[in-house]
Design an enzyme around this catalytic site. Structure first.
Site, PDB file in Angstrom:
ATOM      1  N   GLU A  34       0.959  -0.874  -0.123  1.00 27.94           N
ATOM      2  CA  GLU A  34       0.192   0.042   0.144  1.00 27.94           C
ATOM      3  C   GLU A  34       1.022   1.323  -0.110  1.00 27.94           C
ATOM      4  O   GLU A  34       0.643   2.078  -0.777  1.00 27.94           O
ATOM      5  CB  GLU A  34      -0.664   0.308   1.136  1.00 27.94           C
ATOM      6  CG  GLU A  34      -0.587  -0.363   2.447  1.00 27.94           C
ATOM      7  CD  GLU A  34      -0.497  -1.780   3.018  1.00 27.94           C
ATOM      8  OE1 GLU A  34      -0.760  -2.306   4.040  1.00 27.94           O
ATOM      9  OE2 GLU A  34       0.227  -2.583   1.701  1.00 27.94           O
ATOM     10  N   GLU A  49       9.776 -33.513  -3.422  1.00 25.98           N
ATOM     11  CA  GLU A  49       9.576 -34.449  -3.797  1.00 25.98           C
ATOM     12  C   GLU A  49      10.013 -35.522  -3.418  1.00 25.98           C
ATOM     13  O   GLU A  49      10.618 -36.097  -3.342  1.00 25.98           O
ATOM     14  CB  GLU A  49      10.624 -33.469  -5.310  1.00 25.98           C
ATOM     15  CG  GLU A  49       9.651 -32.128  -5.047  1.00 25.98           C
ATOM     16  CD  GLU A  49      10.501 -31.725  -7.134  1.00 25.98           C
ATOM     17  OE1 GLU A  49      11.067 -32.244  -7.855  1.00 25.98           O
ATOM     18  OE2 GLU A  49      10.101 -30.398  -7.340  1.00 25.98           O
TER      19      GLU A  49
END
Length: 361
Positions: free
Chosen positions: A46, A293
């Protein structure tokens, strides 16, 4: 908000331990400025958007932001202060801050200052963007996710071990994207011995190498005449091998001489790696997210023993049709579907001919 999400994703995998956040300012239905959080220690989204505007927002301007603005000072100032000082009169927020200490506080500060606040816009998608951050900030433990690629009958490879490739190009490109998301990645010794992976990610021509872990209790990968890529490439200083105290001294010295870091890890009661101690070692090393993995053996251990928090399962539209080919699981003598291990907060994606199913374990 969809545009704000696109902006947030520009910092995909770059902001740890902070969340990815995107923001934009709209005046009279036209976007006039945008920003995103680039990395920890730099300005929040922001503030980036307000700086990009370079002037005071016009009357009636709206700030869109994917995550509730912070209301406390850290390495940067409180974003609620910047918003209030800017003169913005309307703020639209995606997901609330998951930190129980801060949740809703930023929204309350803005409302108290007389700013109109709309929250919960695309909240699920905005929250899903920050799986690692959300887990870390609420549990103070690393986010462990298991990734696997299987056929329709749940096989990882042919009975011979041949596995290139279970899935197609689009799915493999998505794996590269998730590798970029996580600050660390891990494989078992069998994967290194069979596939000799690099565990790097190449997106838009740029190679990224996360911290790389190999689970190899007996240092079988060090017995190879030629060391694997993970131990000899340009990123070998990013590789850590986890071994037991029983691993041969000569193999330890071989890896240490090659510049590979070793973590000696104790075993749990079941003989496998003590995952609680491994998690704490990751905390000590500042690693808040790990993509594992898996092959069939490691996947079975992780899922059956609830050692991972999340699963990403790529499924290809093909059958091996061979009961001797390796898949998940071992004989359990299950008697009911109630014994199945269920994913929650499930997401699906079509990737070419393949499907990704992911969710919490």
């Amino acid at each position: 908000m969809q545009r704000a999400l696109e902006l947030a994703k520009r910092a995909w995998g770059e902001t740890h331990p902070n969340p990815m956040v995107g923001a934009l300012i709209v005046e009279q239905d036209e976007e006039v400025a945008e920003g995103w959080h680039h990395q920890a220690g730099e300005a929040h989204a922001e503030v980036e958007a307000l700086r990009a505007l370079g002037r005071r927002p016009a009357e009636g301007a709206t700030l869109y932001i994917t995550l509730e603005p912070c209301s406390t000072r850290g390495r940067t100032g409180a974003c609620t202060d910047a918003i209030i000082e800017s003169g913005i009169q309307r703020v639209v927020v995606g997901a609330k801050d998951v930190n129980p200490v801060h949740a809703g506080q930023g929204l309350a500060v803005l409302r108290k200052a007389g700013i109109e606040v709309v929250s919960g816009v695309c909240a699920e998608e905005c929250s899903d963007l920050n799986l690692i951050f959300n887990h870390w900030i609420t549990r103070q433990t690393p986010f462990f996710a298991a990734k696997m690629a299987v056929t329709l009958d749940g096989k990882f490879a042919a009975a011979s071990g041949h596995s290139k490739w279970v899935t197609g190009d689009v799915a493999r490109a998505d794996v590269a994207r998730w590798r970029r998301y996580f600050p660390a990645i891990a494989v078992g010794a069998n994967t290194v011995l069979c596939d000799n992976p690099s565990l790097t990610s190449r997106i838009d021509g740029a190679e990224w190498c996360p911290r790389r872990f190999v689970f190899d209790r007996q240092l079988r990968t060090a017995e190879l005449a030629t060391l694997p890529q993970l131990y000899s490439d340009a990123h070998k200083d990013q590789t850590v091998v986890l071994c037991s105290s029983a691993a041969r001294s000569s193999l330890r010295q071989k890896l240490l001489a090659a510049g590979i870091e070793l973590w000696e890890m104790p075993s749990a009661a079941d003989g496998h790696l003590d995952w609680q101690i491994f998690r704490q070692r990751c905390v000590d090393a500042g690693i808040i997210g790990l993509l594992i993995e898996t092959g069939p053996s490691l996947a079975t251990t992780l899922i059956e023993n609830h050692r991972v928090d999340y699963a990403l399962i790529y499924q290809a539209p093909k059958f091996i049709g061979d009961s001797s080919a390796a898949g998940i699981g071992r004989p359990r003598e299950t008697r009911s579907m109630h014994e199945a291990i269920q994913l929650s907060e499930v997401k699906h994606a079509i990737l070419g001919d393949d499907i990704l199913v992911r969710g919490c374990l």
